[in-house]
Design a protein around this motif. Structure first.
Motif, PDB file in Angstrom:
ATOM      1  N   CYS A  74      46.609  52.372  29.042  1.00 21.91           N
ATOM      2  CA  CYS A  74      47.408  51.305  28.446  1.00 21.91           C
ATOM      3  C   CYS A  74      48.853  51.781  28.294  1.00 21.91           C
ATOM      4  O   CYS A  74      49.109  52.984  28.196  1.00 21.91           O
ATOM      5  CB  CYS A  74      46.844  50.899  27.083  1.00 21.91           C
ATOM      6  SG  CYS A  74      46.906  52.183  25.825  1.00 21.91           S
ATOM      7  N   ASP A 169      44.911  39.137  21.354  1.00 16.17           N
ATOM      8  CA  ASP A 169      45.440  40.495  21.217  1.00 16.17           C
ATOM      9  C   ASP A 169      44.376  41.454  20.693  1.00 16.17           C
ATOM     10  O   ASP A 169      44.325  42.621  21.100  1.00 16.17           O
ATOM     11  CB  ASP A 169      46.660  40.513  20.293  1.00 16.17           C
ATOM     12  CG  ASP A 169      47.896  39.912  20.940  1.00 16.17           C
ATOM     13  OD1 ASP A 169      47.932  39.828  22.182  1.00 16.17           O
ATOM     14  OD2 ASP A 169      48.833  39.520  20.204  1.00 16.17           O
ATOM     15  N   TYR A 170      43.512  40.965  19.796  1.00 17.89           N
ATOM     16  CA  TYR A 170      42.472  41.849  19.256  1.00 17.89           C
ATOM     17  C   TYR A 170      41.520  42.299  20.358  1.00 17.89           C
ATOM     18  O   TYR A 170      41.108  43.462  20.400  1.00 17.89           O
ATOM     19  CB  TYR A 170      41.692  41.192  18.113  1.00 17.89           C
ATOM     20  CG  TYR A 170      40.843  42.202  17.374  1.00 17.89           C
ATOM     21  CD1 TYR A 170      41.354  42.911  16.291  1.00 17.89           C
ATOM     22  CD2 TYR A 170      39.552  42.529  17.819  1.00 17.89           C
ATOM     23  CE1 TYR A 170      40.605  43.884  15.654  1.00 17.89           C
ATOM     24  CE2 TYR A 170      38.792  43.502  17.191  1.00 17.89           C
ATOM     25  CZ  TYR A 170      39.330  44.180  16.106  1.00 17.89           C
ATOM     26  OH  TYR A 170      38.600  45.162  15.488  1.00 17.89           O
ATOM     27  N   ILE A 173      43.256  45.213  22.126  1.00 18.86           N
ATOM     28  CA  ILE A 173      43.344  46.508  21.417  1.00 18.86           C
ATOM     29  C   ILE A 173      41.961  47.086  21.140  1.00 18.86           C
ATOM     30  O   ILE A 173      41.806  48.313  21.080  1.00 18.86           O
ATOM     31  CB  ILE A 173      44.199  46.414  20.131  1.00 18.86           C
ATOM     32  CG1 ILE A 173      43.565  45.519  19.069  1.00 18.86           C
ATOM     33  CG2 ILE A 173      45.611  45.940  20.461  1.00 18.86           C
ATOM     34  CD1 ILE A 173      44.344  45.502  17.743  1.00 18.86           C
ATOM     35  N   TRP A 176      41.106  48.753  24.475  1.00 18.64           N
ATOM     36  CA  TRP A 176      41.886  49.981  24.634  1.00 18.64           C
ATOM     37  C   TRP A 176      41.407  51.070  23.679  1.00 18.64           C
ATOM     38  O   TRP A 176      41.376  52.252  24.047  1.00 18.64           O
ATOM     39  CB  TRP A 176      43.373  49.692  24.415  1.00 18.64           C
ATOM     40  CG  TRP A 176      44.003  48.927  25.545  1.00 18.64           C
ATOM     41  CD1 TRP A 176      43.441  48.600  26.747  1.00 18.64           C
ATOM     42  CD2 TRP A 176      45.327  48.391  25.568  1.00 18.64           C
ATOM     43  NE1 TRP A 176      44.331  47.899  27.522  1.00 18.64           N
ATOM     44  CE2 TRP A 176      45.495  47.749  26.834  1.00 18.64           C
ATOM     45  CE3 TRP A 176      46.385  48.377  24.652  1.00 18.64           C
ATOM     46  CZ2 TRP A 176      46.689  47.120  27.185  1.00 18.64           C
ATOM     47  CZ3 TRP A 176      47.575  47.744  25.013  1.00 18.64           C
ATOM     48  CH2 TRP A 176      47.720  47.125  26.261  1.00 18.64           C
ATOM     49  N   THR A 177      41.035  50.678  22.451  1.00 17.62           N
ATOM     50  CA  THR A 177      40.553  51.663  21.474  1.00 17.62           C
ATOM     51  C   THR A 177      39.339  52.403  22.024  1.00 17.62           C
ATOM     52  O   THR A 177      39.258  53.637  21.945  1.00 17.62           O
ATOM     53  CB  THR A 177      40.205  50.973  20.143  1.00 17.62           C
ATOM     54  OG1 THR A 177      41.416  50.476  19.548  1.00 17.62           O
ATOM     55  CG2 THR A 177      39.532  51.931  19.168  1.00 17.62           C
ATOM     56  N   TYR A 200      44.013  54.531  15.949  1.00 20.12           N
ATOM     57  CA  TYR A 200      45.079  54.113  16.861  1.00 20.12           C
ATOM     58  C   TYR A 200      45.845  52.973  16.212  1.00 20.12           C
ATOM     59  O   TYR A 200      45.276  52.161  15.474  1.00 20.12           O
ATOM     60  CB  TYR A 200      44.505  53.634  18.201  1.00 20.12           C
ATOM     61  CG  TYR A 200      43.662  54.661  18.913  1.00 20.12           C
ATOM     62  CD1 TYR A 200      44.236  55.813  19.454  1.00 20.12           C
ATOM     63  CD2 TYR A 200      42.282  54.499  19.033  1.00 20.12           C
ATOM     64  CE1 TYR A 200      43.457  56.761  20.099  1.00 20.12           C
ATOM     65  CE2 TYR A 200      41.501  55.442  19.675  1.00 20.12           C
ATOM     66  CZ  TYR A 200      42.093  56.574  20.208  1.00 20.12           C
ATOM     67  OH  TYR A 200      41.320  57.512  20.846  1.00 20.12           O
ATOM     68  N   PHE A 202      48.751  49.846  17.214  1.00 18.43           N
ATOM     69  CA  PHE A 202      49.298  49.086  18.322  1.00 18.43           C
ATOM     70  C   PHE A 202      50.392  48.153  17.823  1.00 18.43           C
ATOM     71  O   PHE A 202      50.453  47.806  16.641  1.00 18.43           O
ATOM     72  CB  PHE A 202      48.197  48.261  19.009  1.00 18.43           C
ATOM     73  CG  PHE A 202      47.087  49.082  19.588  1.00 18.43           C
ATOM     74  CD1 PHE A 202      47.164  49.575  20.874  1.00 18.43           C
ATOM     75  CD2 PHE A 202      45.953  49.378  18.828  1.00 18.43           C
ATOM     76  CE1 PHE A 202      46.143  50.348  21.413  1.00 18.43           C
ATOM     77  CE2 PHE A 202      44.921  50.147  19.356  1.00 18.43           C
ATOM     78  CZ  PHE A 202      45.013  50.629  20.651  1.00 18.43           C
ATOM     79  N   VAL A 209      51.671  44.190  24.592  1.00 19.44           N
ATOM     80  CA  VAL A 209      51.027  45.060  23.613  1.00 19.44           C
ATOM     81  C   VAL A 209      51.183  46.514  24.056  1.00 19.44           C
ATOM     82  O   VAL A 209      51.009  46.842  25.231  1.00 19.44           O
ATOM     83  CB  VAL A 209      49.530  44.711  23.452  1.00 19.44           C
ATOM     84  CG1 VAL A 209      48.883  45.630  22.422  1.00 19.44           C
ATOM     85  CG2 VAL A 209      49.350  43.258  23.040  1.00 19.44           C
ATOM     86  N   LEU A 211      50.434  50.795  22.801  1.00 23.01           N
ATOM     87  CA  LEU A 211      49.926  51.824  21.897  1.00 23.01           C
ATOM     88  C   LEU A 211      51.134  52.497  21.257  1.00 23.01           C
ATOM     89  O   LEU A 211      52.078  52.872  21.957  1.00 23.01           O
ATOM     90  CB  LEU A 211      49.112  52.847  22.694  1.00 23.01           C
ATOM     91  CG  LEU A 211      48.659  54.118  21.962  1.00 23.01           C
ATOM     92  CD1 LEU A 211      47.689  53.797  20.837  1.00 23.01           C
ATOM     93  CD2 LEU A 211      48.021  55.097  22.966  1.00 23.01           C
TER      94      LEU A 211
END
Length: 316
Positions: A74, A169-170, A173, A176-177, A200, A202, A209, A211
């Motif tokens: 990301c 968006d959630y 993330i 990605w988490t 993490y 963001f 978005v 990190l």
């Protein structure tokens, strides 16, 4: 004993500065931020009265290394590290949540479980688990970022329904988490470590978005030694771990948990240097590289100011 515990820079284009528990963040033209990792150390939401030499460099360089080694997963905020204690990056509007991911039942999650909790941040927990037992798969237990005091546990559903982060968006993330954590665990395993849990953060910049902040440092993560994990788990013994937990334990032994009526114990030069040695040890274990101390200078702040100003001038 040289340690940087406060900064007061005035860079060209500087709009504002935020002094956190550990980092000082300078906003340049509402475009980029200069994040200085100071040598301050905090525990139980309080800053200890003495800085830890090289701690800022350790945290900054671990975070920079892991940001670089995960940028295929990301986009992240980092642009450059013009000084061993500084990262310059894209200024993002941070989401007011921390994405905490856990692979093992320990720490605050274990304390809640021991008291009968079987659902954490909307995640159902299996019955009959023991301290330091692995979850069937890593669980995400977000917290909301409080303006002061402790952050508060919150579920994915509450985050979305309260409009803290959009559902779209959630989903990004959360994905990605899990991928960042898997990468962190792979890297840790190569060093004979288990990445137990981490957090993490963001944010967004121009609709994208990113990190942000630090990742996989001993201040934001917990590591266990892999070679003794199973034996110690089976015997019910405390795990050997790499994190700043040893500082919290020292404070507890000196009757301090930042509760009313408690007094912070004296932090001697000898103790501060011992903590410094532990942070350098953490760096070398986590990265697998030798730690090279920044050249000793009488004025660390002057070195940082010189390096950052040079970077900003060349960036124009």
């Amino acid at each position: 004993m040289k340690a940087l515990t406060r900064t007061d820079f005035h860079f060209e284009g500087q709009k504002s500065v935020y002094h956190g528990k550990v980092r000082d963040v300078y906003n340049i033209n509402d475009d980029i931020i200069v994040m200085v990792a100071t040598d301050r150390i905090s525990a139980f939401d309080v800053i200890l009265p003495k800085g830890i030499p090289y701690k800022g460099q350790v945290l900054n360089q671990i975070a920079a290394k892991f940001l670089d080694s995960t940028k295929d997963i990301c986009p992240n905020w980092k642009l450059a590290t013009p000084d061993p204690m500084v990262t310059v990056g894209v200024k993002c509007e941070g989401f007011r949540v921390e994405m905490i991911i856990r692979s093992i039942l320990t720490g605050s999650a274990w304390r809640a479980y021991k008291e009968g909790c079987r659902e954490l941040c909307g995640v159902k927990l299996p019955e009959g688990m023991r301290e330091n037992e692995r979850f069937p798969e890593p669980i995400i237990t977000p917290t909301t970022k409080a303006d002061e005091g402790h952050d508060l546990n919150i579920s994915k559903e509450e985050i979305i329904s309260q409009g803290i982060v959009s559902a779209e968006d959630y989903a990004v993330i959360e994905d990605w988490t899990r991928k960042l954590f898997a990468r962190g665990q792979e890297i840790a395993a190569r060093q004979g470590l288990i990445l137990v849990d981490t957090k993490y953060e963001f944010g967004k910049h121009n609709g994208q978005v990113y990190l942000i902040d630090e990742i996989h440092t001993p201040d934001s993560s917990r590591y266990f030694y892999a070679d003794t994990y199973q034996e110690k788990f089976e015997k019910g013994e405390p795990q050997r771990q790499l994190s700043k937990e040893f500082v919290r334990q020292w404070l507890i032994e000196h009757d301090f948990m930042n509760e009313p009526g408690q007094t912070m114990p004296e932090v001697t030069d000898e103790y501060a240097l011992g903590v410094s040695d532990r942070y350098i040890e953490l760096y070398e274990h986590i990265t697998g590289e030798k730690f090279n101390k920044a050249a000793e200078e009488d004025d660390i702040a002057a070195r940082i100011e010189r390096n950052v100003k040079e970077y900003l001038a060349n960036r124009k």
